[in-house]
Design a protein around this motif. Structure first.
Motif, PDB file in Angstrom:
ATOM      1  N   GLU A 195      -3.688 -41.608  20.046  1.00 20.40           N
ATOM      2  CA  GLU A 195      -2.404 -41.054  20.475  1.00 20.40           C
ATOM      3  C   GLU A 195      -1.807 -40.070  19.471  1.00 20.40           C
ATOM      4  OE1 GLU A 195      -1.364 -41.632  23.475  1.00 20.40           O
ATOM      5  OE2 GLU A 195      -3.036 -43.012  23.822  1.00 20.40           O
ATOM      6  N   SER A 196      -2.580 -39.685  18.474  1.00 24.53           N
ATOM      7  CA  SER A 196      -2.043 -38.753  17.475  1.00 24.53           C
ATOM      8  C   SER A 196      -1.656 -37.425  18.117  1.00 24.53           C
ATOM      9  CB  SER A 196      -3.074 -38.496  16.375  1.00 24.53           C
ATOM     10  OG  SER A 196      -2.628 -37.469  15.499  1.00 24.53           O
ATOM     11  N   GLU A 197      -0.477 -36.920  17.746  1.00 22.90           N
ATOM     12  CA  GLU A 197      -0.024 -35.617  18.217  1.00 22.90           C
ATOM     13  C   GLU A 197      -0.558 -34.502  17.334  1.00 22.90           C
ATOM     14  OE1 GLU A 197       4.207 -35.774  18.376  1.00 22.90           O
ATOM     15  OE2 GLU A 197       4.268 -37.326  19.932  1.00 22.90           O
ATOM     16  N   ASN A 198      -1.295 -34.890  16.287  1.00 24.87           N
ATOM     17  CA  ASN A 198      -1.789 -33.908  15.324  1.00 24.87           C
ATOM     18  C   ASN A 198      -3.314 -33.961  15.217  1.00 24.87           C
ATOM     19  OD1 ASN A 198       0.964 -33.301  14.519  1.00 24.87           O
ATOM     20  ND2 ASN A 198       0.926 -35.252  13.413  1.00 24.87           N
ATOM     21  N   ALA A 199      -3.962 -34.185  16.352  1.00 26.09           N
ATOM     22  CA  ALA A 199      -5.415 -34.376  16.349  1.00 26.09           C
ATOM     23  C   ALA A 199      -6.151 -33.139  15.841  1.00 26.09           C
ATOM     24  CB  ALA A 199      -5.890 -34.735  17.748  1.00 26.09           C
ATOM     25  N   GLU A 200      -5.690 -31.969  16.177  1.00 28.20           N
ATOM     26  CA  GLU A 200      -6.368 -30.748  15.744  1.00 28.20           C
ATOM     27  C   GLU A 200      -6.344 -30.623  14.224  1.00 28.20           C
ATOM     28  OE1 GLU A 200      -6.070 -25.877  16.318  1.00 28.20           O
ATOM     29  OE2 GLU A 200      -5.012 -27.215  17.705  1.00 28.20           O
ATOM     30  N   GLU A 201      -5.184 -30.889  13.643  1.00 34.80           N
ATOM     31  CA  GLU A 201      -5.087 -30.824  12.177  1.00 34.80           C
ATOM     32  C   GLU A 201      -5.899 -31.939  11.519  1.00 34.80           C
ATOM     33  OE1 GLU A 201      -1.465 -28.901  13.941  1.00 34.80           O
ATOM     34  OE2 GLU A 201      -2.604 -30.727  14.295  1.00 34.80           O
ATOM     35  N   GLU A 243      -8.658 -33.197  12.673  1.00 33.70           N
ATOM     36  CA  GLU A 243     -10.054 -32.767  12.721  1.00 33.70           C
ATOM     37  C   GLU A 243     -10.344 -31.759  11.613  1.00 33.70           C
ATOM     38  OE1 GLU A 243     -11.557 -31.398  16.413  1.00 33.70           O
ATOM     39  OE2 GLU A 243     -11.303 -33.326  17.442  1.00 33.70           O
ATOM     40  N   GLN A 244      -9.374 -30.903  11.319  1.00 30.49           N
ATOM     41  CA  GLN A 244      -9.557 -29.958  10.220  1.00 30.49           C
ATOM     42  C   GLN A 244      -9.825 -30.693   8.912  1.00 30.49           C
ATOM     43  OE1 GLN A 244      -5.996 -27.084  11.495  1.00 30.49           O
ATOM     44  NE2 GLN A 244      -7.032 -26.367   9.650  1.00 30.49           N
ATOM     45  N   PHE A 245      -9.078 -31.747   8.684  1.00 29.23           N
ATOM     46  CA  PHE A 245      -9.267 -32.494   7.439  1.00 29.23           C
ATOM     47  C   PHE A 245     -10.633 -33.182   7.415  1.00 29.23           C
ATOM     48  CE2 PHE A 245      -8.757 -36.434   4.882  1.00 29.23           C
ATOM     49  CZ  PHE A 245      -8.648 -35.819   3.641  1.00 29.23           C
ATOM     50  N   ILE A 246     -11.037 -33.758   8.533  1.00 29.81           N
ATOM     51  CA  ILE A 246     -12.346 -34.405   8.565  1.00 29.81           C
ATOM     52  C   ILE A 246     -13.452 -33.384   8.333  1.00 29.81           C
ATOM     53  CG2 ILE A 246     -14.011 -35.590  10.061  1.00 29.81           C
ATOM     54  CD1 ILE A 246     -11.764 -37.201  11.231  1.00 29.81           C
ATOM     55  N   GLU A 247     -13.350 -32.214   8.954  1.00 22.96           N
ATOM     56  CA  GLU A 247     -14.355 -31.178   8.727  1.00 22.96           C
ATOM     57  C   GLU A 247     -14.417 -30.789   7.245  1.00 22.96           C
ATOM     58  OE1 GLU A 247     -16.627 -30.254  10.542  1.00 22.96           O
ATOM     59  OE2 GLU A 247     -16.053 -30.331  12.653  1.00 22.96           O
ATOM     60  N   PHE A 248     -13.254 -30.729   6.609  1.00 24.33           N
ATOM     61  CA  PHE A 248     -13.198 -30.441   5.177  1.00 24.33           C
ATOM     62  C   PHE A 248     -13.947 -31.518   4.388  1.00 24.33           C
ATOM     63  CE2 PHE A 248     -11.009 -31.380   1.157  1.00 24.33           C
ATOM     64  CZ  PHE A 248     -11.137 -30.165   0.485  1.00 24.33           C
ATOM     65  N   MET A 249     -13.733 -32.776   4.751  1.00 27.42           N
ATOM     66  CA  MET A 249     -14.369 -33.872   4.033  1.00 27.42           C
ATOM     67  C   MET A 249     -15.878 -33.925   4.277  1.00 27.42           C
ATOM     68  SD  MET A 249     -12.153 -35.394   2.162  1.00 27.42           S
ATOM     69  CE  MET A 249     -13.080 -36.873   1.746  1.00 27.42           C
ATOM     70  N   THR A 250     -16.360 -33.327   5.367  1.00 25.47           N
ATOM     71  CA  THR A 250     -17.797 -33.342   5.652  1.00 25.47           C
ATOM     72  C   THR A 250     -18.543 -32.183   4.998  1.00 25.47           C
ATOM     73  OG1 THR A 250     -17.568 -32.093   7.723  1.00 25.47           O
ATOM     74  CG2 THR A 250     -17.409 -34.494   7.856  1.00 25.47           C
ATOM     75  N   GLU A 251     -17.839 -31.270   4.372  1.00 28.64           N
ATOM     76  CA  GLU A 251     -18.536 -30.215   3.634  1.00 28.64           C
ATOM     77  C   GLU A 251     -19.400 -30.854   2.546  1.00 28.64           C
ATOM     78  OE1 GLU A 251     -15.630 -27.460   2.197  1.00 28.64           O
ATOM     79  OE2 GLU A 251     -14.818 -27.052   4.207  1.00 28.64           O
ATOM     80  N   ASP A 252     -20.582 -30.320   2.330  1.00 27.00           N
ATOM     81  CA  ASP A 252     -21.571 -30.970   1.471  1.00 27.00           C
ATOM     82  C   ASP A 252     -21.008 -31.397   0.127  1.00 27.00           C
ATOM     83  OD1 ASP A 252     -23.392 -30.647   3.454  1.00 27.00           O
ATOM     84  OD2 ASP A 252     -24.619 -29.145   2.438  1.00 27.00           O
ATOM     85  N   GLU A 253     -20.311 -30.501  -0.541  1.00 29.11           N
ATOM     86  CA  GLU A 253     -19.801 -30.810  -1.877  1.00 29.11           C
ATOM     87  C   GLU A 253     -18.766 -31.923  -1.823  1.00 29.11           C
ATOM     88  OE1 GLU A 253     -19.020 -30.666  -6.022  1.00 29.11           O
ATOM     89  OE2 GLU A 253     -20.723 -30.164  -4.741  1.00 29.11           O
ATOM     90  N   VAL A 269      -8.976 -45.122  18.721  1.00 25.94           N
ATOM     91  CA  VAL A 269      -9.514 -43.942  18.053  1.00 25.94           C
ATOM     92  C   VAL A 269     -10.029 -42.924  19.057  1.00 25.94           C
ATOM     93  CG1 VAL A 269     -10.130 -45.272  16.016  1.00 25.94           C
ATOM     94  CG2 VAL A 269     -11.840 -44.932  17.804  1.00 25.94           C
ATOM     95  N   ARG A 270      -9.954 -41.676  18.672  1.00 24.53           N
ATOM     96  CA  ARG A 270     -10.439 -40.574  19.489  1.00 24.53           C
ATOM     97  C   ARG A 270     -11.951 -40.445  19.346  1.00 24.53           C
ATOM     98  NH1 ARG A 270      -6.352 -36.899  21.004  1.00 24.53           N
ATOM     99  NH2 ARG A 270      -7.910 -35.242  21.229  1.00 24.53           N
ATOM    100  N   ASP A 271     -12.571 -39.867  20.349  1.00 28.09           N
ATOM    101  CA  ASP A 271     -14.000 -39.575  20.326  1.00 28.09           C
ATOM    102  C   ASP A 271     -14.234 -38.337  19.460  1.00 28.09           C
ATOM    103  OD1 ASP A 271     -16.676 -39.211  20.799  1.00 28.09           O
ATOM    104  OD2 ASP A 271     -16.460 -38.727  22.925  1.00 28.09           O
ATOM    105  N   LEU A 272     -15.097 -38.487  18.449  1.00 25.91           N
ATOM    106  CA  LEU A 272     -15.380 -37.381  17.530  1.00 25.91           C
ATOM    107  C   LEU A 272     -16.745 -36.753  17.794  1.00 25.91           C
ATOM    108  CD1 LEU A 272     -14.141 -39.012  14.173  1.00 25.91           C
ATOM    109  CD2 LEU A 272     -12.820 -37.746  15.887  1.00 25.91           C
TER     110      LEU A 272
END
Length: 454
Positions: free
Chosen positions: A331-337, A339-349, A121-124
């Motif tokens: 090793e994901s080639e789509n780490a930036e995308e 992270e976008q999804f994780i940020e979406f999931m961390t929104e309060d709602e 896993v990548r460091d978040l």
């Protein structure tokens, strides 16, 4: 026991190459509740497809997660998410993917973010939500160097659910220790004339037997200062004759008709119906069982207590840690995308919605979900949350050993065989762990199980 690197034969690797990982090319999975489900990415014209694997099994939980995925895709049409819910085969599939070094872009570490999946896993730690992480969970998912291994979408506080109507009918107070718990089971057995299962375990899904056993390991071997064997488990010197209590109690429950008669064949999916029909008093199952029961019978009253204390003078415990998580493959080639999804999931709602769907607390401070068990978590807010015993003190692979050996124990009542199996497998799995915590060969049965589900 720190980080798992699995090895397989070249032939197995050839077969596993088709399992799919971060490249988004795999369009098949075996899915939720063993029925073979995946949610294909909704954006057919997307530039990037993220492959996601989740250990969620309950339908209500998956539905909410899939709704959130669809909303993310709508807001980000350049990204599609292929969500997979392998159910009971989740662990086997992820182990095989580790062996093939072909991990999904996003996956659930289900309590093993460091010990099993740490190398993958990548460091978040640089993500914004980390500053809002509940301090208790921060300790679980962060190492001494500050690496954050996963985003915990929720956090477990597991105990024992009960049918309050059954307890009221027989004048039973929710127990706080094991002796009172057994006394309550015996009252249900006697007063119901055997028509209500005192403790219902769906052993046809044998992980549920391990669930009870693992929860009881904490009060048995950790929380009471005079019965704290955690150092011995860590250094491998534990005297397994001390495990006799656990084996004897499991046999006692069965021999004294305190379990459902179909304990070895009953299925997890039956739990809400069983509770709704007042056919059981207690279950070592939490999650969506409560709300699913009320969906069937709106008049049902389902309560929750912490895991009972075992030794005199000890207090009950919540058994916890991270529940469902999102990690990004190293090793994901789509780490930036991803992270976008994780940020979406961390929104309060969104964090609130997933916590409410799974009926446990959120992992982020300031997010206060109204879950089915909120009143009970508030009532027992002074009860300590202790990480699952196997995640801290047992080598990777012992969960399956607990499940199968306890199912065998219920079938044979051979207490010594149970103890011997636990000891030998504990030692074997420790020996397979080298100085770096790297585990040895994945066994052929795991490969065959995954191949059967492909």
């Amino acid at each position: 026991m720190k980080k798992a690197t699995w090895l397989v034969s070249i032939g197995a690797l050839t077969m596993l190459a088709a399992c799919g990982g971060g490249n988004g090319e795999n369009e098949e999975s075996s899915g939720g509740n063993g029925n073979g489900e995946s949610a294909d990415g909704g954006n057919s014209d997307a530039d990037t497809t993220l492959v996601l694997y989740s250990s969620m099994t309950a339908e209500g939980e998956r539905n909410t997660f899939e709704e959130l995925i669809a909303e993310f895709e709508e807001a980000n049409p350049e990204i599609a998410i292929e969500a997979n819910f392998p159910g009971g085969s989740y662990e086997d599939q992820l182990r095989v993917m580790m062996a093939a070094d072909d991990m999904p872009d996003l996956f659930d570490t289900h309590g093993w973010s460091q010990l099993r999946y740490g190398n993958y896993v990548r460091d978040l730690s640089e993500m914004e939500w980390v500053d809002s992480l509940d301090p208790e969970l921060e300790e679980v998912v962060t190492d001494e160097e500050g690496k954050v291994y996963t985003y915990p979408m929720n956090q477990a506080q597991d105990g024992v659910i009960y049918n309050a109507d059954v307890l009221d009918q027989f004048g039973i107070e929710p127990p706080t220790n094991w002796d009172d718990f057994k006394a309550a089971l015996e009252t249900v057995r006697d007063e119901s004339g055997g028509q209500i299962a005192p403790l219902w375990i769906p052993g046809g899904d044998d992980w549920t037997i391990a669930q009870m056993e693992d929860q009881l390991l904490t009060p048995l071997f950790e929380t009471h200062p005079d019965h704290d064997y955690t150092d011995e488990f860590e250094d491998g010197s534990f005297d397994w004759s001390n495990y006799e209590w656990m084996a004897e109690e499991i046999v006692y429950l069965e021999e004294n008709d305190l379990l459902n008669q179909d304990v070895l064949t009953a299925q997890f999916a039956q739990a809400p119906e069983i509770m709704a029909g007042e056919q059981a008093a207690f279950m070592f199952l939490v999650g969506s069982i409560g709300p699913d029961t009320v969906e069937i019978n709106p008049d049902a009253n389902i309560g929750l207590i912490p895991t009972p204390a075992i030794h005199e003078g000890d207090d009950p415990s919540w058994i916890g840690g991270e529940r469902n998580t999102l990690s990004i493959a190293e090793e994901s080639e789509n780490a930036e995308e991803a992270e976008q999804f994780i940020e979406f999931m961390t929104e309060d709602e969104n964090a609130r919605r997933i916590a409410e769907a799974t009926n446990v607390n959120a992992s982020l401070e300031g997010v206060d979900p109204d879950t089915f068990y909120s009143d009970y978590y508030e009532e027992f807010s002074d009860v300590s949350v202790v990480p699952y015993f196997d995640r801290v003190y047992l080598p990777s692979g012992m969960w399956d050993v607990m499940a199968t050996s306890s199912a065998e124990l219920l079938s044979t009542q051979d207490i010594q065989a149970k103890i011997d199996t636990m000891e030998s497998e504990f030692n074997r799995l420790r020996e397979e762990t080298d100085e770096e915590g790297e585990v040895g060969e994945i066994d052929e049965e795991d490969v065959e199980n995954v191949e059967d589900n492909e």
